[in-house]
Design a protein around this motif. Structure first.
Motif, short mmCIF file in Angstrom:
data_model
loop_
_atom_site.label_atom_id
_atom_site.label_comp_id
_atom_site.label_asym_id
_atom_site.label_seq_id
_atom_site.Cartn_x
_atom_site.Cartn_y
_atom_site.Cartn_z
N PHE A 1 -9.76 20.86 -2.05
CA PHE A 1 -9.00 22.03 -1.59
C PHE A 1 -7.52 21.75 -1.38
CE2 PHE A 1 -10.74 19.86 2.12
CZ PHE A 1 -9.66 19.77 2.98
N MET A 2 -7.10 20.47 -1.42
CA MET A 2 -5.68 20.16 -1.19
C MET A 2 -4.82 20.28 -2.46
SD MET A 2 -4.91 19.65 1.92
CE MET A 2 -3.22 19.26 1.46
N ASP A 3 -5.44 20.31 -3.62
CA ASP A 3 -4.67 20.26 -4.86
C ASP A 3 -3.76 21.47 -5.04
OD1 ASP A 3 -5.83 17.88 -5.35
OD2 ASP A 3 -7.17 18.56 -6.94
N ASP A 4 -4.16 22.62 -4.51
CA ASP A 4 -3.31 23.81 -4.64
C ASP A 4 -2.48 24.07 -3.38
OD1 ASP A 4 -5.32 24.57 -2.97
OD2 ASP A 4 -5.81 26.43 -4.04
N LYS A 5 -2.49 23.10 -2.44
CA LYS A 5 -1.72 23.25 -1.21
C LYS A 5 -0.37 22.54 -1.26
CE LYS A 5 -5.08 25.27 1.21
NZ LYS A 5 -5.00 26.64 1.76
N HIS A 6 -0.30 21.46 -2.06
CA HIS A 6 0.91 20.64 -2.07
C HIS A 6 0.92 19.81 -3.35
CE1 HIS A 6 3.80 17.48 -0.82
NE2 HIS A 6 4.26 18.40 0.01
N PRO A 7 2.11 19.52 -3.93
CA PRO A 7 2.17 18.70 -5.14
C PRO A 7 1.52 17.32 -5.00
CG PRO A 7 4.28 19.77 -4.75
CD PRO A 7 3.43 20.05 -3.56
N LEU A 8 1.51 16.77 -3.78
CA LEU A 8 0.90 15.46 -3.55
C LEU A 8 -0.59 15.55 -3.24
CD1 LEU A 8 3.67 13.63 -1.47
CD2 LEU A 8 3.05 13.23 -3.86
N GLY A 9 -1.15 16.75 -3.23
CA GLY A 9 -2.58 16.91 -3.00
C GLY A 9 -3.01 16.30 -1.68
N SER A 10 -4.03 15.45 -1.72
CA SER A 10 -4.57 14.82 -0.51
C SER A 10 -3.59 13.87 0.14
CB SER A 10 -5.87 14.08 -0.82
OG SER A 10 -6.90 14.99 -1.15
N LEU A 11 -2.49 13.54 -0.54
CA LEU A 11 -1.46 12.66 0.01
C LEU A 11 -0.26 13.45 0.54
CD1 LEU A 11 -1.41 9.55 -2.34
CD2 LEU A 11 -1.79 9.56 0.12
N ALA A 12 -0.45 14.72 0.79
CA ALA A 12 0.62 15.54 1.37
C ALA A 12 0.91 15.06 2.80
CB ALA A 12 0.19 17.01 1.40
N PRO A 13 2.08 15.40 3.35
CA PRO A 13 2.38 15.04 4.74
C PRO A 13 1.30 15.52 5.71
CG PRO A 13 4.37 15.77 3.65
CD PRO A 13 3.23 16.04 2.68
N GLY B 1 0.81 -1.20 0.00
CA GLY B 1 0.00 0.00 0.00
C GLY B 1 0.85 1.26 0.00
N ARG B 2 0.16 2.40 -0.11
CA ARG B 2 0.81 3.70 -0.12
C ARG B 2 0.03 4.64 0.78
NH1 ARG B 2 1.17 7.94 -5.22
NH2 ARG B 2 2.56 9.46 -4.24
N GLU B 3 0.74 5.52 1.45
CA GLU B 3 0.09 6.51 2.30
C GLU B 3 0.70 7.88 2.05
OE1 GLU B 3 -0.72 5.50 6.36
OE2 GLU B 3 -0.59 3.36 5.97
N GLY B 4 0.19 8.88 2.78
CA GLY B 4 0.63 10.25 2.59
C GLY B 4 2.12 10.43 2.78
N GLY B 5 2.75 11.19 1.88
CA GLY B 5 4.18 11.47 1.97
C GLY B 5 5.06 10.43 1.33
N HIS B 6 4.49 9.31 0.89
CA HIS B 6 5.28 8.23 0.29
C HIS B 6 5.28 8.37 -1.24
CE1 HIS B 6 5.89 5.55 3.82
NE2 HIS B 6 4.81 6.17 4.26
N HIS B 7 6.47 8.21 -1.83
CA HIS B 7 6.59 8.23 -3.28
C HIS B 7 6.67 6.78 -3.80
CE1 HIS B 7 7.58 12.47 -2.59
NE2 HIS B 7 7.31 12.65 -3.87
N GLY B 8 5.73 5.99 -3.43
CA GLY B 8 5.71 4.60 -3.90
C GLY B 8 4.99 3.70 -2.92
N GLY C 1 -6.72 6.33 -3.39
CA GLY C 1 -7.41 7.20 -4.33
C GLY C 1 -8.49 8.09 -3.76
N ALA C 2 -8.81 7.99 -2.46
CA ALA C 2 -9.77 8.90 -1.85
C ALA C 2 -9.16 10.31 -1.79
CB ALA C 2 -10.15 8.43 -0.45
N VAL C 3 -10.03 11.33 -1.86
CA VAL C 3 -9.54 12.71 -1.83
C VAL C 3 -10.34 13.52 -0.82
CG1 VAL C 3 -8.71 12.70 -4.22
CG2 VAL C 3 -11.08 13.37 -3.73
N LEU C 4 -9.70 14.57 -0.32
CA LEU C 4 -10.35 15.47 0.63
C LEU C 4 -11.10 16.56 -0.13
CD1 LEU C 4 -7.45 15.69 3.18
CD2 LEU C 4 -9.79 14.98 3.77
N VAL C 5 -12.33 16.81 0.30
CA VAL C 5 -13.13 17.87 -0.31
C VAL C 5 -13.81 18.67 0.80
CG1 VAL C 5 -13.55 16.55 -2.42
CG2 VAL C 5 -15.20 16.41 -0.53
N ASN C 6 -14.20 19.89 0.47
CA ASN C 6 -14.94 20.69 1.45
C ASN C 6 -16.44 20.44 1.29
OD1 ASN C 6 -15.71 22.19 -0.81
ND2 ASN C 6 -14.18 23.79 -0.44
N GLY C 7 -17.25 21.21 2.03
CA GLY C 7 -18.69 20.99 1.99
C GLY C 7 -19.31 21.23 0.63
#
Length: 519
Positions: free
Chosen positions: A276-288, A113-120, A265-271
């Protein structure tokens, strides 16, 4: 007062403490293993995502991921040790010896599996209850191993040192040395002394000093508080990691929603359904985790909504039910069908990146006293922990520390003494006051020393906690010792230490974020 003698006293029976006990007993040493409650009552049991294992194809990338997640603050030597020794520790104990039922593909290969912050993909797992699968197997082997005595319901009260607790006045002139602990048998109410050649702090984290947490009850930084009281060095306590995704459904239920969902593949969304994570970090919802937790807090502050959501629409329903059965069942019981609905989530206190400072062999600055697992701090995590490194750290630190201790014991490198008798009080503390004081600690830490701190908030927290500590210490001096009183005493001390460390550090790094908005 009853007094017991042993080679190794292990305070805490989670994965780190249990694995240490196995290694020490197999080296021929007697071990006393203290468990707050049952064999599986530990933060390790609640770990969902997995444990890092597959690193052979690119170990340097794992090192980079750990250091990047830490915001460049990890101890390179500790990182190198984990990457080199960790997978071997997993293979030897969990795969070859205990055959922990990790998930496998149709060909019988470990499912990665893969989790946030992991490149693989490098994380092995047992559905979404990996910690439970691991600790169940390890605890069973502990209970079947000679020379290990498990003390269920025994709680450490204070460490024994030559400076503070030896019967002989001359012992105070010795170098700072630990020779065991006073412990409470919660079944009988008796305080006994366990004299040990080696004392190992494996008490887990401190999340329960916060109002919202993923930690087990009783996780209030016991090891940190006890070590502080005898003069151990502490480090990086301001770096308390908040897990971004904790269930926030109606009814106030809170439980961890593993990062592995976002890895699949799940992503964070607001109401409004916006990612909202896509413009916060290159990894989007998988950011640290620190970045995601702060982004969620900012999103909630801007919208006024009570939570954000985890959108699983990219995952097939049958895959969700098969891969994450525990989360599916718990959410369904709370009224959310995650194969059809988004999961409401908020951040909560999760992991202490700092702790009792040790070298890479678990040694503290106090002779005879070691720390392992989440209680310890080698600098591995720096300012923020990479996902799925915690169970790996438990196994690795337990093995290496036990090996170093076995070498010390073979050389006779220890110093023991006769402890002073424990004096018990007759009065009983008011349980209502104990509960209220604990709630005050938790609310204070959540409001003033949480995801975002400021000088004014920390100053207020320190003032509240200092006054509360005085009240609790007056309780402690003339009341019978109970588990609740021990937890309250250690919680307020740990909370003060976290606040003090945060106030001393003006630089925002990783899990420690300082705002000037109310400075």
């Amino acid at each position: 007062m009853r007094t017991f003698s042993t080679d190794c006293l292990v305070i805490g029976a989670g994965l780190a403490g249990s694995a240490y006990a196995l290694h020490a007993a197999r080296a021929g040493h007697a071990v006393e293993l203290l468990s707050l409650s049952g064999p599986l009552v530990a933060n390790s049991d609640w770990a969902q995502g997995g444990i890092i294992y597959e690193t052979a194809h690119d170990p340097a990338q794992l090192s980079r991921d750990i250091i990047d997640a830490s915001d460049g603050t990890s101890n390179p030597a500790a990182v190198e040790q984990l990457v080199r020794e960790g997978p071997l520790a997993v293979k030897e104990l969990l795969l070859d010896e205990l055959a922990v039922p990790f998930d496998r593909d149709a060909a019988g290969h470990l499912d990665l599996g893969r989790e946030g912050g992991h490149h693989g993909r490098r994380i092995i797992h047992a559905k979404d209850t990996t910690g439970h699968a691991i600790l169940t197997a390890v605890a069973a082997r502990v209970d079947a191993t000679p020379r290990i005595t498990r003390r269920l319901g025994w709680v450490a009260v204070d460490l024994l040192t030559l400076s503070h607790n030896a019967a002989s006045p001359a012992d105070k002139y010795e170098p700072l040395t630990c020779f065991g602990a006073y412990v409470l048998d919660t079944h009988s109410g008796e305080v006994a002394a366990i004299v040990a050649k080696k004392t190992i702090l494996a008490t887990g984290g401190l999340g329960q000093i916060y109002l919202h947490t993923t930690n087990q009850p009783g996780s209030v930084g016991h090891g940190v508080a006890m070590a502080y009281r005898v003069g151990a060095r502490l480090i990086d306590l301001e770096y308390v990691q908040f897990h971004p995704t904790v269930f926030a459904g109606a009814g106030g239920q809170r439980f961890l929603i593993t990062e592995a969902l976002r890895g699949e593949g799940a992503v964070l969304v607001n109401g409004r359904g916006q990612r909202f994570m896509d413009d916060k970090h290159p990894l989007g919802s998988l950011a640290p985790r620190d970045i995601v937790a702060r982004a969620i807090r900012e999103e909630l502050a801007a919208s006024g909504e009570p939570c954000v959501y985890l959108d699983l629409s990219a995952l097939k329903p049958e895959f969700v039910r098969e891969r994450f059965p525990s989360i599916y069942d718990r959410c369904l019981a709370a009224g959310v069908d995650i194969t059809r609905e988004r999961i409401p989530v908020v951040p909560a206190a999760h992991f202490a990146c700092g702790g009792v400072h040790t070298d890479l062999a678990g040694r503290t600055n106090i002779r005879g006293l070691n720390a392992i697992g989440e209680t310890a701090c080698t600098g591995l995590h720096g300012a923020n922990r990479l996902a799925s490194t915690s169970l790996l750290e438990c196994l690795t630190s337990a093995k290496i520390t036990a090996q170093a201790d076995a070498a010390d014991l073979a050389r006779g490198d220890f110093r023991l003494a006769q402890p002073r008798p424990w004096k018990s009080a007759a009065r009983i503390a008011d349980p209502l006051l104990l509960r209220q004081d604990m709630l005050q600690i938790q609310h204070t830490m959540w409001n003033y020393a949480g995801i975002i701190r400021s000088y004014r908030r920390l100053t207020r927290a320190r003032r509240i906690l200092l006054e509360l500590r005085e009240e609790i210490q007056s309780f402690y001096r003339d009341r019978q010792v109970t588990r609740e009183l021990i937890e309250l005493r250690n919680a307020v001390q740990t909370a003060l230490l976290v606040v003090h460390a945060a106030a001393l550090n003006p630089e925002s790094r990783g899990a420690h974020y300082v705002s000037e908005e109310s400075a």
